[in-house]
Scaffold this motif. Structure first.
Motif, PDB file in Angstrom:
ATOM      1  N   ARG A 168       0.900  -1.204   0.022  1.00  0.00           N
ATOM      2  CA  ARG A 168       0.136   0.135  -0.177  1.00  0.00           C
ATOM      3  C   ARG A 168       0.903   1.185  -0.090  1.00  0.00           C
ATOM      4  O   ARG A 168       0.648   2.234  -0.571  1.00  0.00           O
ATOM      5  CB  ARG A 168      -1.066   0.224   1.384  1.00  0.00           C
ATOM      6  CG  ARG A 168      -2.035  -1.001   1.133  1.00  0.00           C
ATOM      7  CD  ARG A 168      -2.781  -1.348   2.437  1.00  0.00           C
ATOM      8  NE  ARG A 168      -3.079   0.157   3.001  1.00  0.00           N
ATOM      9  CZ  ARG A 168      -3.558   0.433   4.194  1.00  0.00           C
ATOM     10  NH1 ARG A 168      -3.293  -0.519   5.270  1.00  0.00           N
ATOM     11  NH2 ARG A 168      -3.983   1.527   4.846  1.00  0.00           N
ATOM     12  N   SER A 183      -6.149  -3.051   8.782  1.00  0.00           N
ATOM     13  CA  SER A 183      -4.771  -2.872   9.307  1.00  0.00           C
ATOM     14  C   SER A 183      -4.720  -2.760  10.559  1.00  0.00           C
ATOM     15  O   SER A 183      -3.859  -3.588  11.377  1.00  0.00           O
ATOM     16  CB  SER A 183      -3.924  -1.727   8.465  1.00  0.00           C
ATOM     17  OG  SER A 183      -2.766  -1.591   8.897  1.00  0.00           O
ATOM     18  N   LYS A 187      -4.102  -6.122  13.885  1.00  0.00           N
ATOM     19  CA  LYS A 187      -2.992  -5.958  15.092  1.00  0.00           C
ATOM     20  C   LYS A 187      -3.312  -6.013  16.358  1.00  0.00           C
ATOM     21  O   LYS A 187      -3.041  -6.793  17.195  1.00  0.00           O
ATOM     22  CB  LYS A 187      -2.049  -4.694  14.582  1.00  0.00           C
ATOM     23  CG  LYS A 187      -1.277  -4.943  13.288  1.00  0.00           C
ATOM     24  CD  LYS A 187      -0.203  -3.853  13.240  1.00  0.00           C
ATOM     25  CE  LYS A 187      -0.895  -2.648  12.995  1.00  0.00           C
ATOM     26  NZ  LYS A 187      -0.380  -1.982  11.480  1.00  0.00           N
ATOM     27  N   PHE A 207      -3.243  10.943   8.756  1.00  0.00           N
ATOM     28  CA  PHE A 207      -3.806  10.340   7.539  1.00  0.00           C
ATOM     29  C   PHE A 207      -5.123  11.171   7.199  1.00  0.00           C
ATOM     30  O   PHE A 207      -5.531  11.272   6.235  1.00  0.00           O
ATOM     31  CB  PHE A 207      -4.274   8.909   7.704  1.00  0.00           C
ATOM     32  CG  PHE A 207      -2.848   8.174   7.535  1.00  0.00           C
ATOM     33  CD1 PHE A 207      -2.077   7.880   6.588  1.00  0.00           C
ATOM     34  CD2 PHE A 207      -2.792   7.339   8.671  1.00  0.00           C
ATOM     35  CE1 PHE A 207      -1.162   7.248   6.489  1.00  0.00           C
ATOM     36  CE2 PHE A 207      -1.596   6.703   8.829  1.00  0.00           C
ATOM     37  CZ  PHE A 207      -0.556   6.288   7.612  1.00  0.00           C
TER      38      PHE A 207
END
Ligand code: URA
Length: 442
Positions: A168, A183, A187, A207
Motif C-alpha cells: 500500500r 490494518s 494488529k 492520515f
C-alpha cells in the motif's frame, strides 16, 4: 476460485464473501497471490470500498494470518491503546503508566516511526539499554511485575498486514478507510488485550484530514473491536498542530517525564488525562469524570512516574535518565528558528514540523535509516501565539550543524503567520463508542 475473478468482482463494485476474502489474504501471505495482483485488488478496494461484513472478514483473515497473543495468563483487565500516528505524539509513555498506577494492565506492542511521524519504540530506545525485543515470557513477566510493558511488534504478528502495508505504501492505497481499519484492528485483535482505546488523529499531520472521515474510520474500528469481543472506544483528536512542545525521541521522553511530574504542556496533559480516563472507563473503573480524577491523582502523588521507572528498569533500561532527565545525552548543537515578521501563528503544518525534525536525524526515511536519538525540535510558539520579528519560533537540536539550514527552512515553510489572531481548535473533536458518536466541536 481465481484471483483474477475476485479482482474483477471488486473492480465492478461487487461484494466479496468471507471465503473469497480469506482466499485472497491467505494466498497473498503464502506467496500464491503475487504482488501485482494484490496491488490491483488493493486499488479496487480503494475505489469501490467494502461493506461492513467485508471489512470484518478482511480484518479477521488478517488477524488470524499469524500469531494470536493470548494474554489470559496475566491476571486482570488488559487495555491497549493505538494512535493512528502523529507528530509529537508521546502519549503512550504517559497514559500507560497512569493506567497501570490505577491497577489496569497494559501489555502493548508499538511501532517505529516512518516519514514525518514518530514511533513509541524509537522513543523508548532512546533510553540507554531499554529492550523492546522481549520474548513472550519476558513480556508477560514485566507486565505482571510492573503493570506495563511496551515492546516492538513480535515477529509473526499479522504477517498479512506487514506485506499488505508495504504494498500500500508504494501503490498509493494507504488512505482508504477499509484498508486502514483492517490494518490497525487486525494488529490490535491479534495483540490480545480485553479493551482497546483508539486515538484517531485528524488534521495536517494525520492520515485523516477531515473530522467526518476520522469519525467514519473510528466507527468502523469500534465496531470491528466490539465484534471481536473487545470493549473498544475511539477519541478523535487534533493533529493540526504537533502535540506538546517536543518532537524527537529523547526530547519527547523528557517531555513525557515532565508531564508525569505534573509539569507538562497544557495540551499534552489535557489529552493524556482524556486518553487515560477512557482506557480506565473501558476497564470498568467508573465513568469519565471519575476516571479523570483517578488519572490526575496518580500524577499528583508520583505513582504514575514510578510505574514508568519500574518498566524501564525491568526492560533493562538506564532509569537514571528518567529519574533525572539531565542525564540524557544532549545533541551537540542547537539552532534557533526565528520569526521573519510580526503577527500571529494562524496555522502549522504538523507534517512539515515532523519532516523538519526527521531532517535533523530524529526520524527515518526508510526502515533501515539510523536515528539520532537526541535530535529534534522544541517548539516555542504554536498556533494562536503572537510573534514579533526575530522571536524564537523553535529550537532545533542536531549533532551535525550542516543539517540546520535545510531543517530550519522546512520548519518555517510549515508556519503560517497572519495579521489576525486565530485560536487553536479543540483538542478532542469527538468520542466514538458502542453507544454512538459524541461530538465536542459543534
Ligand atoms: N496505521 C496502521 O497500522 N495501518 C494503516 O493502514 C494506517 C495507519
Amino acid at each position: 476460485m481465481r484471483m483474477y475473478d475476485l479482482i474483477m468482482k471488486k473492480r465492478d463494485g461487487g461484494v466479496l464473501s468471507d471465503a473469497e476474502i480469506r482466499y485472497i489474504v491467505d494466498g497473498f501471505v503464502r506467496g500464491d497471490v503475487p504482488d501485482y495482483q494484490m496491488s490491483a485488488f488493493l486499488m479496487a478496494v480503494f475505489y469501490k470500498g467494502m461493506n461492513d461484513e467485508e471489512i470484518l472478514s478482511l480484518t479477521t483473515a488478517m488477524a488470524e494470518s499469524g500469531d494470536m497473543v493470548d494474554l489470559s495468563p496475566i491476571e486482570g483487565v488488559k487495555v491497549d491503546k493505538h494512535s493512528t500516528g502523529g507528530v509529537g505524539d508521546k502519549t503512550t509513555l504517559i497514559v500507560a503508566p497512569i493506567v497501570a498506577a490505577n491497577g489496569v494492565k497494559v501489555a502493548k506492542m508499538s511501532g517505529r516511526g516512518l516519514g514525518h511521524t514518530g514511533g513509541t519504540v524509537d522513543k523508548l530506545e532512546s533510553i540507554p539499554g531499554y529492550r523492546t525485543d522481549l520474548n513472550e515470557q519476558e513480556f508477560f513477566d514485566v507486565v505482571r511485575k510492573t503493570g506495563i510493558s511496551v515492546i516492538g511488534q513480535s515477529g509473526n504478528l499479522t504477517p498479512a498486514d506487514k506485506k499488505m502495508y508495504a504494498l500500500r505504501d508504494v501503490t498509493a492505497t494507504v488512505d482508504s478507510i477499509p484498508l486502514i481499519a483492517s490494518s490497525i484492528m487486525s494488529k490490535k485483535i491479534a495483540a490480545g488485550s480485553d479493551c482497546i482505546l483508539l486515538d484517531v488523529k485528524v488534521g495536517s499531520g494525520a492520515f485523516m484530514k477531515k473530522t467526518d472521515d476520522a469519525i467514519r474510520l473510528a466507527e468502523v474500528m469500534v465496531s470491528l473491536g466490539e465484534n471481536a469481543g473487545r470493549r473498544t472506544r475511539a477519541m478523535i483528536t487534533d493533529m493540526d498542530t504537533p502535540l506538546g512542545n517536543a518532537i524527537g525521541n529523547s526530547l519527547e521522553v523528557i517531555e513525557a517525564v515532565n508531564t508525569l511530574k505534573g509539569r507538562g504542556p497544557e495540551d499534552l496533559t489535557h489529552e493524556c488525562i482524556g486518553l487515560a480516563a477512557n482506557m480506565m472507563v473501558l476497564a470498568g473503573l467508573g465513568d469519565e469524570a471519575h476516571c479523570e480524577e483517578l488519572a490526575r491523582k496518580v500524577i499528583d502523588d508520583g505513582s504514575a512516574l514510578k510505574r514508568l521507572i519500574a518498566m524501564v528498569k525491568a526492560q533493562g533500561g538506564d532509569s537514571s535518565v528518567i529519574e533525572d532527565t539531565d542525564n540524557f545525552t544532549k545533541a551537540k548543537y542547537t539552532y534557533d528558528v526565528t520569526s521573519p515578521k510580526d503577527g500571529y501563528i494562524t496555522a502549522m503544518d504538523a507534517a512539515g514540523c515532523g519532516i523538519a525534525s526527521a531532517m535533523l536525524g530524529a526520524g527515518r526515511e526508510t526502515l533501515e535509516s539510523e536515528i539520532d536519538y537526541a535530535a529534534g525540535v522544541i517548539l516555542k510558539k504554536k498556533t494562536g501565539d503572537q510573534v514579533k520579528t526575530g522571536d524564537v519560533l523553535a529550537t532545533l537540536y542536531a549533532d551535525d550543524e550542516k543539517l540546520f539550514e535545510g531543517a530550519a527552512a522546512r520548519y518555517l515553510e510549515a508556519m503560517t503567520i497572519g495579521d489576525q489572531k486565530k485560536e487553536r481548535g479543540p483538542l478532542v473533536y469527538a468520542l466514538v463508542s458502542e453507544e454512538g458518536v459524541k461530538r465536542f466541536d459543534d
